[in-house]
Write an enzyme that holds these catalytic residues in place. Structure first.
Site: not given
Ligand code: NAP
Length: 246
Positions: A141, A155
């Protein structure tokens, strides 16, 4: 032959978008998720419609037994693994360092760091045994650079650990032809912000980003797919910012 790709956290957001682009690009898929079975099944159906063979692997990446079960499923169904996207990750409610608890820190690091490392370990063991290389992309991130003071320092620290794990692992497995990279998304339009009780962050921060908007899950997915692909054959150990210049 279609390559086998494991995407963790594939039921939503960046993981779901990446799974669908990977299906279209010719990968067969093992899709991990933790709790949202309906959403995971929807992604699986869409990926199958794009021509992919798909298995769903429910499991918590913070639980070593679930990781063991997930790879047993992959071994049984596919018998190999060629690529991994270590995407599952969480933030928590906005907090200052003086508000952090041991329970919160344990959960954050168990999911974002230890889960990422143990899943990479299992994938690398199989890729080394197969002897035909492989590719891994870890989700970091922009917080890993920015520190996220007054909001998500825990985080940010967990994602900084992902960055340096990416570098260390990439050096270790480069002789095996396994490439390891990370992407650092900035503010991306997914539900992760609402889960942190901070849905308004997108409107607050978006206009101040050099490209003047939040990014989309598809834009991050494109970068991940590039790093997995043969177009990135001489790229390893790097971290790509996908953050609109932030
Ligand atoms: P999201 O929409 O909240 O989706 C998270 C996904 O991870 C969901 O499929 C969830 O599954 C799964 N998950 C969460 N905890 C888990 C666990 N303990 N075991 C297995 N699966 C788990 O998140 P996102 O925004 O797509 O983020 C994806 C990645 O990108 C993350 O690593 C996040 O830190 C990184 N990121 C995101 C952003 C942003 O702005 N969105 C920015 C920087 C980095 P369920 O819902 O089925 O539980």
């Amino acid at each position: 032959m279609r390559k086998i790709l494991l995407v963790t956290g594939a039921s939503a957001g960046i993981g779901a978008a990446t799974a669908l682009k990977a299906a279209a690009a010719g990968y067969d898929l093992a899709l991990n998720y933790r709790s949202n079975t309906d959403a995971a099944e929807t992604v699986a159906v869409q990926a199958r419609n794009l021509g992919a063979r798909v298995i769903l692997c429910q499991g918590d990446v913070a639980n070593p037994d679930d990781i063991t079960a997930m790879f047993a499923q992959i071994d049984a169904e596919f018998g190999r693994i060629d690529a991994l996207i270590n995407n599952a990750g969480v933030v928590d409610q906005i907090a200052r360092v003086t508000d952090l608890t041991h329970d919160r820190l344990r959960r954050m690091f168990d999911i974002n760091v230890i889960g990422t490392m143990l899943i990479a370990k299992e994938a690398v063991l199989r890729m080394q045994a197969q002897g035909s290389g492989g590719a891994i992309v870890n989700l970091s991130s922009a917080a890993a650079r920015l520190g996220s003071a007054n909001t998500f320092v825990d985080y940010a620290a967990s994602k900084a650990a992902v960055d340096i794990f990416t570098k260390g692992l990439s050096d270790e497995v480069a002789p095996d032809g396994i490439r390891v990279n990370a992407v650092r998304p900035g503010i991306i339009l997914t539900d992760i912000h609402a889960k942190a009780g901070a849905a308004d962050r997108i409107d607050a921060i978006g206009p101040n980003i050099p490209l003047q908007r939040a990014g989309t899950a598809d834009e991050v997915a494109d970068s991940i797919l590039f790093l997995l692909s043969d177009q990135a054959s001489y790229i390893t150990g790097t971290t790509l910012d996908v953050s609109g210049g932030r």
